[in-house]
Motif scaffolding. Structure first.
Motif, short mmCIF file in Angstrom:
data_model
loop_
_atom_site.label_atom_id
_atom_site.label_comp_id
_atom_site.label_asym_id
_atom_site.label_seq_id
_atom_site.Cartn_x
_atom_site.Cartn_y
_atom_site.Cartn_z
N ALA A 15 0.84 -1.20 0.00
CA ALA A 15 0.00 0.00 0.00
C ALA A 15 0.88 1.25 0.00
O ALA A 15 0.61 2.21 -0.73
CB ALA A 15 -0.94 0.00 1.20
N CYS A 16 1.95 1.23 0.79
CA CYS A 16 2.88 2.37 0.82
C CYS A 16 3.51 2.58 -0.55
O CYS A 16 3.68 3.71 -1.01
CB CYS A 16 4.00 2.14 1.82
N ALA A 17 3.86 1.48 -1.20
CA ALA A 17 4.48 1.57 -2.52
C ALA A 17 3.54 2.26 -3.49
O ALA A 17 3.93 3.14 -4.25
CB ALA A 17 4.85 0.18 -3.04
N ALA A 18 2.26 1.88 -3.43
CA ALA A 18 1.28 2.47 -4.35
C ALA A 18 1.12 3.96 -4.08
O ALA A 18 0.93 4.75 -5.00
CB ALA A 18 -0.05 1.76 -4.21
N LEU A 19 1.21 4.35 -2.82
CA LEU A 19 1.05 5.76 -2.46
C LEU A 19 2.37 6.51 -2.55
O LEU A 19 2.40 7.73 -2.37
CB LEU A 19 0.53 5.87 -1.02
N ALA A 20 3.46 5.78 -2.77
CA ALA A 20 4.80 6.35 -2.67
C ALA A 20 4.96 7.04 -1.32
O ALA A 20 5.55 8.10 -1.21
CB ALA A 20 5.10 7.31 -3.81
N ALA A 21 4.39 6.41 -0.28
CA ALA A 21 4.44 6.99 1.06
C ALA A 21 5.75 6.59 1.71
O ALA A 21 5.82 5.67 2.51
CB ALA A 21 3.26 6.51 1.88
N LEU A 22 6.80 7.30 1.32
CA LEU A 22 8.16 6.93 1.74
C LEU A 22 8.32 6.94 3.26
O LEU A 22 8.90 6.02 3.83
CB LEU A 22 9.17 7.88 1.09
N ILE B 125 11.83 -3.69 -1.07
CA ILE B 125 12.51 -3.29 -2.30
C ILE B 125 11.52 -2.57 -3.22
O ILE B 125 11.80 -1.49 -3.75
CB ILE B 125 13.08 -4.52 -3.03
N ASN B 126 10.34 -3.16 -3.32
CA ASN B 126 9.29 -2.58 -4.16
C ASN B 126 8.88 -1.20 -3.65
O ASN B 126 8.79 -0.24 -4.42
CB ASN B 126 8.10 -3.54 -4.13
N MET B 127 8.67 -1.11 -2.34
CA MET B 127 8.24 0.16 -1.75
C MET B 127 9.30 1.25 -1.98
O MET B 127 8.98 2.34 -2.44
CB MET B 127 7.96 -0.04 -0.27
N TYR B 128 10.56 0.93 -1.68
CA TYR B 128 11.61 1.95 -1.84
C TYR B 128 11.78 2.33 -3.31
O TYR B 128 11.94 3.50 -3.63
CB TYR B 128 12.94 1.45 -1.26
N SER B 129 11.72 1.35 -4.21
CA SER B 129 11.97 1.76 -5.59
C SER B 129 10.78 2.51 -6.18
O SER B 129 10.95 3.34 -7.05
CB SER B 129 12.41 0.58 -6.47
N LYS B 130 9.57 2.24 -5.66
CA LYS B 130 8.42 3.02 -6.16
C LYS B 130 8.28 4.35 -5.45
O LYS B 130 7.43 5.16 -5.80
CB LYS B 130 7.14 2.21 -6.01
N SER B 131 9.07 4.56 -4.39
CA SER B 131 9.01 5.84 -3.70
C SER B 131 10.21 6.71 -4.08
O SER B 131 10.46 7.73 -3.45
CB SER B 131 9.01 5.64 -2.18
N GLY B 132 10.96 6.28 -5.08
CA GLY B 132 12.08 7.09 -5.54
C GLY B 132 13.35 6.96 -4.74
O GLY B 132 14.23 7.79 -4.86
N SER B 133 13.46 5.92 -3.91
CA SER B 133 14.70 5.73 -3.14
C SER B 133 15.35 4.40 -3.51
O SER B 133 15.44 3.48 -2.71
CB SER B 133 14.40 5.72 -1.63
N VAL B 134 15.84 4.32 -4.75
CA VAL B 134 16.46 3.06 -5.19
C VAL B 134 17.66 2.68 -4.35
O VAL B 134 17.95 1.51 -4.20
CB VAL B 134 16.96 3.12 -6.65
N GLU B 135 18.36 3.71 -3.81
CA GLU B 135 19.54 3.41 -2.99
C GLU B 135 19.11 2.53 -1.82
O GLU B 135 19.78 1.54 -1.50
CB GLU B 135 20.18 4.69 -2.45
#
Length: 688
Positions: free
Chosen positions: A325-332, A358-368
């Motif tokens: 759910a966080c990934a979908a919202l990009a709720a970093l 991994i999914n959540m971070y990469s969909k929230s713009g934090s690939v690192e």
DNA sequence: CTAGGGTTAG
């Protein structure tokens, strides 16, 4: 407790009665004290020791159970089977088999009975040990133990989990005296193998052969409802369970919630969940999963908080659902919090949680951060690899995606359908045309993976990105695939970027022929005309859209600052600080004009839509959100904004320059990809 | 004194 001491010293019969109660209640503390009393009075025999093994096993203290067993001067078959059951229920099925092997049945010990085989066969199921299971099958046939109903059912279950459906069916058909447990196993087995119509047939047989279904039958039926996405059937079964008073069972309750969720009725899922008298982690997780599947992501987060307040501990399943759910919202920031939470409870090592992170971070713009999680995984499966490869690709990091892909190949992990979506996307970002075709035409074919529309769309993107628009068009018209609106938009927006307006208009006409009311295509068409300054055409298209009541989806962007999400729609003035935001935008626009920014306007026309008029672009939602972020975030913090549509041209240029003049990192996730602005350049290389 | 079938996931 005081009375207990007296009782033990008084009579051995009473102590056995007490032990029975303690075993049923699973009370570790009472078990320990009676153990101590027995040691002190030195009064215990085989039966009392067997009880202690049973109590310790049921309370999860398997090593204490083993100790009691080891110190027994004499043992019987019950001692052995109690210990085996303990190993089995505490998750050590392999210990059951090795205990069986060293037991020396028939020599020093009496022959194994139905209790022993029930546990040994159940352990074979857990271990997927078909060969050992078959040996047990032979033994129970020869010894006649097969006539025990427990043995029959556990044998059927073993074949269902370790062997082919055909073998299991053979056992099922040859079994005399089928009971409700055999039927339940068989129905669930068929559903696990995706054989819905066979499962349905067996259920009709159960109507005739089983007088009263139990809660497990209903769980199976609800599984069928979920798999077949049959809302009406779900409602009917739900009604039956409540009439029969079975819905109070938590397994049934969770299955009801899950079925409603899978049938896309999150309201029914929520109201039934609220109606249940008791809850546990699984039913909580089911309702959150139902919300997430039906795009009610905020609801999922609210439920998670409510669950914690209720004192229920999450499991790895819960984290997986909430993180997605966080990934979908990009709720970093929520994702960060959940990461810390899961870490504290030790769930970070779980595969599903790792992949979800991994999914959540990469969909929230934090690939690192995604990469850090990936590198920290001691166990990786195909899904973890796919998450990382796709994570890199979606962030425009093609090189990194391919590095991970090659490492995966070296480690002997076989790629799947999903893997190649990321790989082809990476090729497209890197302009590797030949490699892309090699992967789709040879690599995938050799693995027996049939390319789907996602892969073909990547190839279109690949050709477009390389400027080969005519070839992309030819590829789409000559390749047989379920081309969807997404694939056509890929080609259309490429025509816009590469200013191939002739082809673009032809493609748009064709797309409108296929999808007559697609707002996006009308917008692309009008954008193409606008770029050529053919405003008459723009006006005409807008008029046509008005007549056909085709509305453009309004642009919405959002940003999280501390614990609050701020939402901005293009041109609206709802935000309490909107005056300050407009002032700040005007300042920044002046600053970037000084370094060459030229806003696009069409102020000379009155019939054009609002969005082309002077200054309107300054009120685009992504500018509002980004500038609000610049105003409210600490000066070192990167700005993370999410937008529901593709970024507009003008905003892209402006935000690039904002990043330069403010020396800030700005990340915008639009509907297609990430734009990472830093020092006046964007990670998309101005191609999106 | 000991044994069987079942719900949630990336």
């Amino acid at each position: 407790m005081e009375n207990m001491k007296l009782l033990i010293s008084v009579s051995p019969q009473t102590s056995l009665r007490l032990l029975k109660i303690i075993s049923q209640k699973r009370s570790l503390s009472l078990g320990k004290s009676i153990h101590a009393q027995l040691i002190i009075s030195n009064l215990f025999n085989i039966i009392e020791s067997n009880y202690l093994i049973d109590i310790y096993s049921k309370c999860g203290h398997i090593s204490a159970a083993r100790q009691v067993f080891d110190f027994m001067p004499n043992r019987n078959l019950v001692s052995v089977s109690s210990l085996m059951a303990g190993y089995f229920h505490n998750g050590y099925p392999s210990e059951v088999l090795s205990a069986y092997r060293i037991m020396g049945f028939g020599q020093s010990c009496s022959c194994p009975n139905e209790f022993i085989f029930a546990t040994v066969l159940a352990s074979c199921s857990d271990l997927q040990a078909l060969e050992e299971g078959q040996q047990c099958h032979a033994y129970v046939l020869k010894s006649g133990l097969i006539f025990h109903s427990y043995i029959k059912n556990v044998l059927l279950h073993m074949y269902l989990t370790c062997s082919s459906m055909e073998d299991a069916l053979q056992v099922f058909r040859s079994m005399p005296g089928l009971d409700i447990i055999s039927f339940n196993s068989m129905v669930n087995g068929l559903l696990d193998h995706g054989r819905m119509s066979d499962a349905l047939y067996l259920l009709t047989r159960m109507v005739a052969e089983i007088s009263q279904w139990d809660h497990i039958t209903y769980v199976a039926v609800l599984g069928l409802c979920a798999d077949s996405r049959d809302l009406l059937l779900s409602r009917q079964v739900h009604c039956q369970t409540s009439k029969r008073g079975i819905e109070a069972n938590l397994f049934v309750a969770s299955a009801i919630v899950d079925a409603y969720g899978k049938c896309a009725d999150s309201n029914a899922a929520l109201s039934s969940f609220r109606g249940f008298s008791s809850r546990n982690v699984v039913s909580w997780t089911s309702i959150m999963s139902a919300c997430t599947q039906n795009l009610s992501f905020e609801e999922t987060l609210k439920l998670f908080v409510e669950m914690l307040a209720d004192g229920v501990q999450p499991t790895e399943f819960t984290y997986a659902v909430v993180l997605s759910a966080c990934a979908a919202l990009a709720a970093l920031s929520n994702g960060h919090l959940l990461n810390a939470h899961a870490l504290k409870l030790g769930y970070n090592a779980h595969l599903t949680v790792g992949s979800a992170l991994i999914n959540m971070y990469s969909k929230s713009g934090s690939v690192e951060d995604a990469l850090k999680i990936f590198m920290g995984l001691t166990w990786k499966d195909i899904i973890s690899w796919n998450c990382m490869i796709n994570g890199f690709s979606h962030n425009g990091l093609g090189r990194e995606a391919l590095v991970i892909f090659h490492r995966m190949l070296t480690e002997g992990v076989a790629p799947t359908y999903v893997t190649f979506i990321g790989v082809l996307l990476a090729c497209s970002h890197l302009g590797l045309v030949d490699e892309g075709f090699y992967y789709i035409n040879h690599f995938m074919r050799n693995l027996g993976i049939v390319p789907g529309v996602e892969h073909h769309t990547c190839i279109v993107g690949l050709l477009c990105r390389a400027g080969l628009l005519n070839q992309a068009n030819v590829y789409m018209t000559t390749t047989d695939s379920n081309w969807d609106i997404v694939s056509w938009r890929t080609l259309l927006s490429a025509c816009l970027v590469h200013r191939k307006f002739l082809l673009g208009r032809r493609v748009a006409d064709y797309v409108l022929h296929l999808h007559p009311d697609d707002a996006g295509t009308y917008i692309s068409l009008s954008n193409m005309y606008a770029k050529e300054n053919r405003w008459d055409k723009v006006v005409k298209i807008r008029r046509l859209m008005r007549e056909k009541c085709i509305k453009k989806e309004p642009g919405v962007s959002w940003i999280q600052v501390r614990d609050k999400v701020h939402v901005f729609a293009s041109g609206d003035n709802q935000h309490p600080l909107i005056e300050n935001i407009h002032k700040k935008i005007a300042e920044l626009i002046d600053e970037i004009k000084a370094i060459g920014y030229a806003p696009k306007t069409a102020s000379f026309l009155h019939d054009v839509e609002e969005e082309y008029k002077e200054g309107y672009l300054n009120y685009h939602s992504e500018k509002l959100a980004v500038v609000f972020g610049l105003m409210s975030m600490p000066s070192e913090a990167p700005i993370h904004v999410i937008k529901n549509l593709r970024m507009c041209d003008d905003c892209h240029i402006a935000i690039k320059l904002f990043s330069k003049v403010t020396k800030r990192k700005i990340v915008v996730r639009d509907v297609n990809r990430f734009h990472c602005f830093e020092g006046g350049v964007c990670s998309c290389d101005d191609y999106w």
